[in-house]
Write a protein that holds these residues in place. Sequence first.
Motif, short mmCIF file in Angstrom:
data_model
loop_
_atom_site.label_atom_id
_atom_site.label_comp_id
_atom_site.label_asym_id
_atom_site.label_seq_id
_atom_site.Cartn_x
_atom_site.Cartn_y
_atom_site.Cartn_z
N LEU A 4 25.29 -15.98 -45.64
CA LEU A 4 24.20 -15.26 -44.99
C LEU A 4 24.01 -15.88 -43.61
CD1 LEU A 4 21.68 -15.25 -47.97
CD2 LEU A 4 23.22 -13.41 -47.28
N ASN A 49 24.04 -15.25 -54.90
CA ASN A 49 22.92 -14.41 -55.33
C ASN A 49 21.58 -14.79 -54.70
OD1 ASN A 49 21.98 -12.21 -56.74
ND2 ASN A 49 21.42 -13.42 -58.53
N SER A 51 18.77 -13.61 -51.86
CA SER A 51 18.34 -12.48 -51.05
C SER A 51 18.03 -12.93 -49.62
CB SER A 51 17.08 -11.86 -51.67
OG SER A 51 16.41 -11.05 -50.74
N PRO A 52 18.53 -12.19 -48.62
CA PRO A 52 18.19 -12.51 -47.23
C PRO A 52 16.67 -12.47 -46.99
CG PRO A 52 20.02 -10.99 -47.30
CD PRO A 52 19.51 -11.12 -48.71
N ARG A 53 15.98 -11.56 -47.67
CA ARG A 53 14.51 -11.46 -47.51
C ARG A 53 13.82 -12.74 -47.97
NH1 ARG A 53 16.49 -9.32 -44.75
NH2 ARG A 53 17.40 -7.29 -44.91
N THR A 54 14.37 -13.36 -49.01
CA THR A 54 13.80 -14.62 -49.50
C THR A 54 13.90 -15.70 -48.44
OG1 THR A 54 14.38 -14.05 -51.78
CG2 THR A 54 13.98 -16.38 -51.32
N GLU A 68 17.85 -11.71 -40.27
CA GLU A 68 19.24 -11.60 -40.69
C GLU A 68 20.08 -10.91 -39.61
OE1 GLU A 68 21.96 -10.23 -44.48
OE2 GLU A 68 20.08 -9.18 -44.14
#
Length: 70
Positions: A4, A49, A51-54, A68
């Motif tokens: 990411l 696993n 999440s980019p939002r996290t 991101e």
Amino acid sequence: MEVLVFKTNLRYKKQIDSVTPHINNLQGISRWNVDLDDIDKVLRIESDNLSPRTVETTLQQAGYHCEELQ
């Protein structure tokens, strides 16, 4: 394993030191770094696993901008 990539407003090592505990608390990260020499101060995270939002939310809660990159 996925990588990411995020644009941040981290500018100094002491800012990275302040977000380190927040990032290290995220589950599934095998390795991460911030490139302070890059114009976008890129945060790269190798994870399973996650999440980019996290990641964005975690850095925002720590007081920094994180977006991101595609």
